[in-house]
Motif scaffolding. Structure first.
Motif, short mmCIF file in Angstrom:
data_model
loop_
_atom_site.label_atom_id
_atom_site.label_comp_id
_atom_site.label_asym_id
_atom_site.label_seq_id
_atom_site.Cartn_x
_atom_site.Cartn_y
_atom_site.Cartn_z
N LEU A 99 13.29 3.35 1.89
CA LEU A 99 13.97 2.96 0.65
C LEU A 99 13.03 2.23 -0.30
O LEU A 99 13.11 2.41 -1.52
CB LEU A 99 15.19 2.09 0.98
N ILE A 100 12.13 1.41 0.25
CA ILE A 100 11.13 0.76 -0.60
C ILE A 100 10.23 1.81 -1.25
O ILE A 100 9.94 1.77 -2.46
CB ILE A 100 10.29 -0.24 0.22
N MET A 101 9.79 2.77 -0.43
CA MET A 101 8.95 3.84 -0.96
C MET A 101 9.73 4.69 -1.97
O MET A 101 9.16 5.20 -2.94
CB MET A 101 8.43 4.72 0.18
N ALA A 102 11.02 4.86 -1.74
CA ALA A 102 11.84 5.68 -2.63
C ALA A 102 11.89 5.08 -4.03
O ALA A 102 11.83 5.80 -5.04
CB ALA A 102 13.25 5.82 -2.06
N VAL A 103 12.01 3.75 -4.11
CA VAL A 103 12.03 3.09 -5.42
C VAL A 103 10.71 3.33 -6.16
O VAL A 103 10.69 3.67 -7.35
CB VAL A 103 12.29 1.58 -5.25
N ALA A 104 9.59 3.19 -5.42
CA ALA A 104 8.28 3.41 -6.04
C ALA A 104 8.10 4.87 -6.41
O ALA A 104 7.54 5.20 -7.47
CB ALA A 104 7.19 2.96 -5.07
N ASN A 105 8.56 5.77 -5.55
CA ASN A 105 8.44 7.20 -5.82
C ASN A 105 9.25 7.59 -7.05
O ASN A 105 8.81 8.39 -7.87
CB ASN A 105 8.90 8.00 -4.59
N PHE A 106 10.44 7.00 -7.18
CA PHE A 106 11.28 7.25 -8.35
C PHE A 106 10.55 6.82 -9.62
O PHE A 106 10.53 7.56 -10.62
CB PHE A 106 12.60 6.49 -8.22
N ALA A 107 9.94 5.64 -9.59
CA ALA A 107 9.21 5.15 -10.77
C ALA A 107 8.06 6.08 -11.11
O ALA A 107 7.84 6.43 -12.28
CB ALA A 107 8.70 3.74 -10.52
N THR A 114 10.89 9.76 6.88
CA THR A 114 10.71 8.70 5.89
C THR A 114 10.09 9.25 4.62
O THR A 114 10.49 8.89 3.50
CB THR A 114 9.82 7.59 6.48
N ASN A 115 9.12 10.14 4.77
CA ASN A 115 8.50 10.79 3.62
C ASN A 115 9.52 11.56 2.80
O ASN A 115 9.53 11.51 1.56
CB ASN A 115 7.39 11.73 4.10
N LYS A 116 10.42 12.28 3.48
CA LYS A 116 11.43 13.08 2.77
C LYS A 116 12.43 12.18 2.04
O LYS A 116 12.89 12.52 0.95
CB LYS A 116 12.17 13.99 3.76
N LEU A 117 12.77 11.03 2.62
CA LEU A 117 13.67 10.10 1.95
C LEU A 117 13.07 9.63 0.63
O LEU A 117 13.74 9.63 -0.42
CB LEU A 117 13.96 8.91 2.86
N ALA A 118 11.80 9.23 0.66
CA ALA A 118 11.14 8.77 -0.57
C ALA A 118 11.02 9.92 -1.57
O ALA A 118 11.27 9.74 -2.77
CB ALA A 118 9.77 8.21 -0.23
N SER A 119 10.67 11.10 -1.07
CA SER A 119 10.41 12.23 -1.97
C SER A 119 11.66 12.70 -2.69
O SER A 119 11.60 13.04 -3.88
CB SER A 119 9.81 13.39 -1.17
N ILE A 120 12.78 12.74 -1.99
CA ILE A 120 13.98 13.29 -2.63
C ILE A 120 14.48 12.39 -3.75
O ILE A 120 15.00 12.87 -4.76
CB ILE A 120 15.10 13.55 -1.59
N VAL A 121 14.28 11.08 -3.61
CA VAL A 121 14.69 10.16 -4.67
C VAL A 121 13.81 10.36 -5.91
O VAL A 121 14.30 10.46 -7.04
CB VAL A 121 14.64 8.70 -4.18
N LEU A 150 0.84 -1.20 0.00
CA LEU A 150 0.00 0.00 0.00
C LEU A 150 0.87 1.26 0.00
O LEU A 150 0.63 2.21 -0.77
CB LEU A 150 -0.91 0.00 1.23
N LEU A 151 1.91 1.25 0.82
CA LEU A 151 2.82 2.40 0.88
C LEU A 151 3.57 2.58 -0.45
O LEU A 151 3.77 3.71 -0.90
CB LEU A 151 3.82 2.22 2.02
N ALA A 152 3.96 1.46 -1.06
CA ALA A 152 4.66 1.55 -2.34
C ALA A 152 3.75 2.12 -3.42
O ALA A 152 4.16 2.96 -4.22
CB ALA A 152 5.17 0.16 -2.75
#
Length: 254
Positions: A207-215, A48-55, A7-9
């Protein structure tokens, strides 16, 4: 992975897509993190939100830079000034509650939304902006001010950046959105450094969210590049409308 992580991804993918176009991905990611981790300290979720967002934002910025003639003389001063601005904004939270600026933010977003809606050609083509001299310094002031705002409160930063780039410098919506991404990277970086230094990041989840955010960011940048300024304009109006509804509800509740 657990259903919650999936869900988070999925939410991070959608957030990355929206962020790449006009910003506002935090409207999806932060509520999802709060729902999945209701008993976790808020600082951990914000970090955690900022980690995903910056990627995701960094990836979208890279794609824009490859495909567009980014106005670096405006984007770079704004991004560099946004770094200290974001840090000072975060520090200012201890002196003034962020909720105190909600009425002003609501009014400013309403102005941005109405102006963009009532002027269909606003930001459609590159043109002459209001500022013709010392544009780099003005861009730095804009970046610092909105970096401070992003560190202090946050909602609508991407919309304000795009509107400012169009109104002040005559950029079209697409180039303004691309420029705003580099400022977003700077503000996210400042915030992430702060949260990481205090141990306020869930690294595995982030980091899992970061991969999805990048995509999602790659898809969003592709859509913007393919459909141009009119697509960005419509997305901007949608995000501003959602922000107005959210902040308006918060004002009524409190």
């Amino acid at each position: 992975m657990t259903p919650e992580i999936w869900l988070l991804a999925g939410g991070a993918f959608a957030a990355g897509l929206i962020d790449a176009v006009v910003g506002g991905g935090g409207l999806i990611q932060v509520p999802l993190l709060l729902a999945v981790f209701p008993n976790t300290p808020i600082a951990l979720l914000f970090g955690t939100n900022k980690l995903a967002s910056i990627v995701g934002t960094g990836g979208a910025s890279w794609q824009y830079a490859r495909s567009l003639d980014v106005p670096w003389k405006l984007a770079m001063p704004a991004a560099l000034a946004a770094l200290p601005g974001s840090g000072l904004g975060a520090a200012a939270v201890s002196f003034l509650p962020p909720a105190s600026v909600r009425p002003l933010v609501f009014v400013l977003l309403l102005v941005v939304g109405l102006y963009t809606w009532l002027k269909p050609d606003f930001g459609h083509l590159q043109g002459h902006g209001r500022i013709q001299r010392h544009r780099g310094w003005v861009a730095a002031l804009l970046g610092f001010a909105l970096g401070f705002y992003d560190g202090f409160f946050g909602p609508g930063t991407g919309s304000f950046l795009i509107f400012g780039m169009v109104a002040l410098f005559g950029l079209d919506m697409l180039h303004a959105s691309a420029s705003a991404k580099f400022v977003n990277v700077a503000t996210n970086l400042a915030a992430l450094i702060y949260f990481a230094s205090t141990g306020s990041v869930l690294w595995q989840v982030g980091l899992i969210m970061a991969v999805a955010n990048f995509a999602g960011g790659q898809v969003g940048a592709h859509l913007s590049l393919k459909h141009g300024s009119r697509f960005v304009r419509v997305a901007l109006l949608v995000i501003v409308g959602i922000l107005l509804a959210k902040i308006g509800r918060d004002l009524l509740v409190t």
